[in-house]
Design a protein around this motif. Structure first.
Motif: not given
Ligand code: SF4
Length: 371
Positions: A163-188
């Motif tokens: 699951l950690w490997e999958h979670a890593t593979a799904l990350l956005p390429k751009s670092k600047s999207q990390m906060p919004i992506y992480t929050q979105a994943l939690m909310d989803f």
């Protein structure tokens, strides 16, 4: 592939993400850290009330590190899992001592701090420092398991690793999207891909992941992740002693590693697996019961002679996550205060109880008995 999980999720969050939670939108690692720790094992609605209060009292890592542990424990009262509060305090002191009050900026370093696991370290690094670090709390485990159709035992090392490997593979390429992506994943995970009645199972079946989601494709949404087999939770019994002299009561500070570790509580007999004997003891048996407690070697004959009255209270039931506890209270009034007790015992004025961290059922009991 043409489908980008992270981008679909970010688009989703712009319409459906949770808004207005008091800890959202912070780039301050301290604020992220406190909210992440509080949200472990505690419902969002409770954290919404308690988080602002905590931040008001301890607005910075420095304020938390220089606070008295008792004040931190008192503020944590009722949130449960008290090792979290002890670790927050210990961790803040380590950040002051080792890092001059500045949070380390990488998930790897954050993970070395007391009480910060890999997922919390990932959340702090993603929100505060835009690091491409994955998170994997229970909600995220469910989303990823379903999306990739991972059916293995969620507790096993291999599944967690996958699951950690999958979670890593799904990350956005751009670092600047990390906060919004992480929050979105939690909310989803918290609001759409929920344990029961996931959004794709509803009438409108509206889920941005539907076309790629393995669990949906296989019709196994309700079967993934595999359910844990529930064990019967064992029941323990204990006697607790509300020992009063005028407006003071005798409390014991619990050992740090015990359940309710570091909190103040009533003196008690050792917890035993359920035993019918608990309801049969009489007030006249109280001396032999006290002999099974921390007081056994501390009380003299004249101390025991100073007991003015003994009353048996109603049994209190408390349910922990893995066990139940039945507590038989004994209310003891003294004619003379017991002195020369041990360092873990304190006479505390009932008016000052709010300043001490107490287990919630004990606090409720003390409040109802002083009315
Ligand atoms: S399709 Fe269903 S199971 Fe798959 S991610 Fe969406 S809500 Fe979750």
């Amino acid at each position: 592939m043409g489908f980008h999980f992270s981008q679909a999720l970010i688009r989703w969050s712009k319409h459906y993400g949770r808004q207005g939670l008091p800890w959202q939108g912070h780039q301050d690692p301290y604020a992220v850290w406190i909210s992440e720790i509080m949200l472990q094992q505690t419902q969002v609605s409770t954290v919404m009330q308690r988080y602002p209060q905590f931040m008001r009292q301890f607005p910075t890592v420095k304020a938390l590190a220089s606070a008295d542990l008792d004040a931190v424990m008192a503020l944590w009262s009722g949130l449960g899992y008290y090792s979290r509060a002890r670790n927050l305090h210990r961790c803040s002191q380590e950040i002051m001592a080792k890092y001059a009050g500045q949070f380390p900026r990488t998930a790897k370093e954050l993970e070395q701090l007391p009480g910060i696991g890999r997922s919390t370290a990932g959340a702090i690094a993603a929100f505060a420092f835009e690091e491409r670090a994955p998170i994997l709390d229970a909600n995220v485990k469910r989303v990823i398991s379903r999306f990739f159709g991972v059916t293995g035992d969620q507790q096993s090392h291999e599944t967690v690793q996958l699951l950690w490997e999958h979670a890593t593979a799904l990350l956005p390429k751009s670092k600047s999207q990390m906060p919004i992506y992480t929050q979105a994943l939690m909310d989803f995970g918290a609001t759409w891909c929920t344990p029961k009645a996931a959004k794709c199972q509803s009438q409108d079946q509206m889920c941005p992941m539907k076309s790629e989601c393995k669990a949906h494709e296989l019709g196994q949404v309700d079967l993934i992740p595999a359910k844990k087999k529930k064990k019967e939770s064992p029941t323990f019994t204990t006697n607790i002693f509300l020992i009063r002299y005028q407006d003071e009561i005798l409390l014991e500070r619990r050992a740090p590693k015990a359940i309710w570790g570091g909190l103040y509580s009533l003196i008690e007999t050792p917890w035993e697996p359920i035993e019918p004997k608990i309801n049969r003891s009489k007030p006249s048996d109280v001396t032999s019961l006290l002999n099974q407690t921390v007081l056994s070697k501390l009380l003299s004959k004249s101390d025991l002679g100073s007991i003015a009255s003994v009353e048996k209270g109603h049994v209190i039931e408390h349910v922990f996550s893995h066990r139940r506890l039945r507590m038989q209270p004994w209310i003891i009034h003294l004619k003379r205060k017991w002195s020369h007790l041990s360092a873990t015992l304190d006479w505390i004025c009932t008016r000052r109880l709010k300043e001490y961290g107490l287990p919630q059922p004990i606090r409720v009991f003390l409040e109802s008995s002083s009315r």
